[in-house]
Enzyme design. Structure first.
Site, PDB file in Angstrom:
ATOM      1  N   CYS A  87      87.023  85.043  99.100  1.00  0.00           N
ATOM      2  CA  CYS A  87      85.849  85.059  98.229  1.00  0.00           C
ATOM      3  C   CYS A  87      85.729  86.422  97.541  1.00  0.00           C
ATOM      4  CB  CYS A  87      84.593  84.664  98.998  1.00  0.00           C
ATOM      5  SG  CYS A  87      83.228  84.174  97.904  1.00  0.00           S
ATOM      6  N   HIS A 197      86.477  79.346 100.481  1.00  0.00           N
ATOM      7  CA  HIS A 197      86.329  79.719 101.887  1.00  0.00           C
ATOM      8  C   HIS A 197      87.172  78.794 102.759  1.00  0.00           C
ATOM      9  CE1 HIS A 197      82.960  82.620 101.620  1.00  0.00           C
ATOM     10  NE2 HIS A 197      82.642  81.915 100.542  1.00  0.00           N
ATOM     11  N   GLU A 199      87.671  79.029 105.865  1.00  0.00           N
ATOM     12  CA  GLU A 199      86.999  78.870 107.153  1.00  0.00           C
ATOM     13  C   GLU A 199      85.887  77.823 107.105  1.00  0.00           C
ATOM     14  OE1 GLU A 199      84.372  81.898 105.096  1.00  0.00           O
ATOM     15  OE2 GLU A 199      86.466  81.233 105.031  1.00  0.00           O
TER      16      GLU A 199
END
Length: 216
Positions: A87, A197, A199
């Site tokens: 990001c 992202h 994750e």
């Protein structure tokens, strides 16, 4: 008797501007040994360094410099040690960023300016597909229609980095579209980064992080 491989050590660099806990959990699921820290020696010696980022470009750069993260990233890359940005942790790898009328210098690993998204709906928040190069290592094993989770209002819309040295491999650039196409990921030697992202991107994000860990 089969010997167990030693887990890769990954530092999630904690400079005050990232979702470090979610990154830690996602990396731990790959089997990596993960530490959240800004400790200089730990960050320098880890097999991989992950640099998250949330917030404004200029503020992230200030926080990174206060934690000596700019120096750590530079030294790791000079020594061929892997670094991954996520990001705003990707955005600060570019030359500059313009947010809220404020222009700030980035780490200048890649030329380009992080600028407001050119779309009817901003921020770009939610799931989107990407267009990755056929030989991408980062997206290896992922279907072309795999979706990743984005949350951002700024991006790089133009890629101007070229290499004229046949001994050097040109960076692999992945694109996504929200209004106008923007850079969604870059693979450049030991420096990788994603605008989205991983994750927060479910199974697709987990596969992507596994791919990165597999290169360490």
């Amino acid at each position: 008797m089969e010997l167990m491989s030693t887990p890769k050590k990954v530092v999630v660099f904690d400079y005050g501007f990232g979702n470090v806990r979610s990154a830690e959990r996602a990396l731990a699921r790959t089997g990596a040994e993960v530490e959240i820290t800004r400790d200089f020696d730990a960050a320098m010696n880890a097999d991989g360094l992950l640099v998250p980022g949330v917030g404004a470009f200029a503020a992230c750069m200030r926080g990174l410099k206060q934690a000596r993260g700019d120096w750590i990233i530079d030294r790791r890359l000079s020594g061929g040690r892997p670094v991954m940005g996520i990001c705003v942790g990707m955005q600060i790898l570019f030359a500059r960023g313009i947010e809220h009328g404020e222009e700030a210098e980035g780490l200048d690993e890649w030329p380009g300016t992080v600028a407001p998204l050119e779309a009817d709906v901003v921020p770009h928040m939610g799931w989107n597909t990407v267009e990755a190069p056929a030989d991408s290592e980062l997206f290896a094993g992922l279907d072309a229609d795999a979706r990743f989770y984005f949350v951002h209002s700024y991006a790089v819309h133009d890629w101007n980095m070229e290499t004229h040295n046949p001994a050097m491999h040109a960076p692999k650039v992945t694109w996504a579209t929200h209004g106008k196409p923007f850079v969604a990921a870059v693979e450049n030697g030991v420096l990788w980064a994603t605008q989205f992202h991983p994750e927060k991107s479910g199974d697709a994000g987990a596969q992507l992080l596994n791919n990165w860990i597999g290169t360490l």
